[in-house]
Design an enzyme around this catalytic site. Structure first.
Site, PDB file in Angstrom:
ATOM      1  N   LYS A  57       0.920  -1.269   0.104  1.00  0.00           N
ATOM      2  CA  LYS A  57      -0.036  -0.252  -0.012  1.00  0.00           C
ATOM      3  C   LYS A  57       0.937   1.349   0.023  1.00  0.00           C
ATOM      4  O   LYS A  57       1.988   0.987   0.418  1.00  0.00           O
ATOM      5  CB  LYS A  57      -0.726  -0.021   1.219  1.00  0.00           C
ATOM      6  CG  LYS A  57      -2.135   0.636   1.075  1.00  0.00           C
ATOM      7  CD  LYS A  57      -3.308   0.015   0.437  1.00  0.00           C
ATOM      8  CE  LYS A  57      -4.327   0.945  -0.113  1.00  0.00           C
ATOM      9  NZ  LYS A  57      -5.486  -0.205  -0.547  1.00  0.00           N
ATOM     10  N   ASP A  90      -6.564   4.318  -4.643  1.00  0.00           N
ATOM     11  CA  ASP A  90      -7.469   4.144  -3.281  1.00  0.00           C
ATOM     12  C   ASP A  90      -8.240   5.762  -3.120  1.00  0.00           C
ATOM     13  O   ASP A  90      -8.193   6.394  -4.302  1.00  0.00           O
ATOM     14  CB  ASP A  90      -6.525   3.770  -2.074  1.00  0.00           C
ATOM     15  CG  ASP A  90      -7.069   3.322  -1.063  1.00  0.00           C
ATOM     16  OD1 ASP A  90      -7.545   2.254  -0.876  1.00  0.00           O
ATOM     17  OD2 ASP A  90      -7.464   4.310  -0.180  1.00  0.00           O
TER      18      ASP A  90
HETATM   19  O1  2IT Z   1      -8.101  -1.412  -1.204  1.00  0.00           O
HETATM   20  C1  2IT Z   1      -7.991  -1.876  -2.202  1.00  0.00           C
HETATM   21  O2  2IT Z   1      -8.128  -3.166  -2.328  1.00  0.00           O
HETATM   22  C2  2IT Z   1      -7.798  -1.115  -3.239  1.00  0.00           C
HETATM   23  N1  2IT Z   1      -7.584   0.140  -3.004  1.00  0.00           N
HETATM   24  C3  2IT Z   1      -7.477  -1.591  -4.709  1.00  0.00           C
HETATM   25  C4  2IT Z   1      -6.103  -2.360  -4.882  1.00  0.00           C
HETATM   26  C5  2IT Z   1      -5.540  -2.525  -6.292  1.00  0.00           C
HETATM   27  O3  2IT Z   1      -4.492  -2.924  -6.396  1.00  0.00           O
HETATM   28  O4  2IT Z   1      -6.461  -2.447  -7.122  1.00  0.00           O
END
Ligand code: 2IT
Length: 449
Positions: free
Chosen positions: A126, A166
């Site tokens: 993340k 996100d």
């Molecule tokens: O919380 C999540 O799963 C996302 N923000 C998407 C993550 C992604 O790599 O598509």
């Protein structure tokens, strides 16, 4: 309680007391794992749990950008490569003023188990920045994204770490981030980011995938109770991409979303967010950067409740889909008093741990956890990676079919994992256990590091 498990949780509480959201998610996930850890004493010797709560690595970087008046600003960016046992690190980037390492780490930790649940080869990661996109011009957003990528590009790649969106990062931002990566690398490595626009190698259905997936999961829950989705009323929070997807799929299946929320309050639309005009307006509200849900009430003449959250309304299904810790004990009590039967988390960790425990204890209430319910988003990101590496483009029908199947499998795996460990129909523990098992197996296979 298992002594090894307790000692790891206690250590995290002490060591990371300054990152309460991270402590919260570790406690929530690990508490569910007790029967699994009891059954696997070999995990303690290699300190499997102690390793899981330490990111493999985490970068902090400076992001400098110039505003439209020629003034320079300095923000902090982060990227946490939490666990790569199952595949390249995968997870979104959040741009929001309140971002700090505790938020990045809670999201990254959740992402490990969520990504595992998809059954696809993606590790957990993340990122983000303490940048507030509200009120910024198009050019300012572009410059910020370019500066962010200038710091990040050397640490990511299609086989290394694949960021996505996100909160505060949508298709537009991913486009700018990808453009800057391409400029810096001089190569068409479009598998480095997901959530791209279709012309840049994005996948069909990715924008709606989190919302669609959440509704597919909900259908499984309803089927288990012998009920149908048609005719159901759904209380949602937020008005972003995720809620938009829920509104669309719910309408298609004959249900309706009756609440939306923002930082300014919530709206109640008794007719439901069901017309093309209303659904398109959500996209407009998000793109305006105003971050106000009152605009919807003004436009469509429905009640607006300033400063309030929608958890006191009567609806068949609650789907908190805005942000973390949106539902506290007080809201949980109102939800229970209204005899809401289905509490389906959508946003990452939308419920405080005490409120979640309380809701799970309510007789007749069914609680589903976000890491399973919202996994369709990242699963479709993994499908985007697959298309990019194949240099192929799949049809919307094909992506949707796979998404649907993945959501059904996540639901079934969660049900079976809880049953296997004698926990009954417990979707929360089941998701944690099913997600954990696959990561644990891969880590055991790969040796200690
Ligand atoms: O919380 C999540 O799963 C996302 N923000 C998407 C993550 C992604 O790599 O598509």
């Amino acid at each position: 309680m298992n002594t090894y498990l307790v000692s790891v949780i206690e250590n995290v509480k002490k060591k990371y007391a300054h990152e309460p959201e991270f402590v919260q998610t570790v406690e929530e996930v690990f508490t569910s794992l007790e029967p699994v850890i009891d059954k696997h004493p070999e995990y303690e010797k290699v300190d499997l749990l102690g390793r899981m709560v330490e990111p493999e690595r985490m970068f902090t970087f400076r992001v400098c950008w110039e505003d439209d008046q020629g003034q320079w600003h300095t923000n902090t960016g982060w990227r946490c490569q939490f666990n790569g046992a199952l595949g390249p690190y995968k997870g979104g980037i959040r741009f929001q003023a309140n971002v700090y390492p505790g938020i990045i780490k809670f999201l990254g930790f959740e992402q490990i188990f969520k990504n595992s649940l998809t059954g696809l080869p993606i590790g957990g990661g993340k990122g983000g920045a303490d940048f507030d996109p509200a009120g910024k011009s198009e050019a300012e957003i572009m410059r910020f994204c370019q500066a962010y990528m200038q710091a990040l590009y050397r640490y990511i790649g299609p086989d290394i770490d694949v960021p996505a969106g996100d909160m505060g990062v949508g298709g537009r931002e991913i486009g700018y981030l990808f453009g800057e990566y391409r400029r810096l690398k001089g190569a068409w490595e479009n598998g480095v980011l997901t959530g791209k626009g279709f012309a840049s190698g994005g996948s069909r259905i990715r924008p709606e995938a989190t919302g669609f997936g959440a509704v597919y999961y909900l259908e499984n829950v309803l089927r288990h109770e012998g009920e149908e989705i048609a005719g159901k009323t759904i209380a949602c929070a937020g008005f972003g991409n995720v809620t938009w997807g829920i509104c669309r799929k719910a309408r298609e299946l004959g249900a309706k979303v009756v609440t939306l929320s923002g930082p300014d309050g919530y709206i109640y639309d008794a007719d439901g967010v069901v017309t093309d005009e209303k659904i398109a307006y959500l996209v407009e509200m998000r793109a305006s950067g105003r971050n106000r849900v009152q605009d919807y009430a003004d436009r469509f003449g429905v009640p607006f409740y300033p400063g309030e959250k929608p958890w006191g309304v009567k609806a068949d299904v609650m789907m908190p889909s805005a942000m973390q810790n949106d539902v506290h004990m007080e809201s949980a009590r109102r939800i229970a008093a209204n005899h809401v039967k289905y509490y389906i988390e959508v946003a990452n960790m939308p419920t405080t741990n005490d409120a979640l425990k309380f809701l799970m204890e309510q007789p007749g209430m069914i609680v589903a956890p976000s890491k399973a319910v919202n996994a369709g988003g990242v699963a479709t990101s993994a499908l985007e990676m697959a298309q990019n590496s194949e240099r192929l483009v799949w049809t919307a029908e094909e992506v949707d079919r796979q998404l649907h199947q993945i959501m059904d499998t996540i639901y079934q795996m969660s049900v079976e994992a809880a049953r296997e460990y004698g926990l009954g129909y417990n979707l929360v523990a089941g998701a944690n256990i099913a997600g954990f098992k696959r990561v644990a197996e891969a880590m055991m296979e790969q040796g200690v590091f």
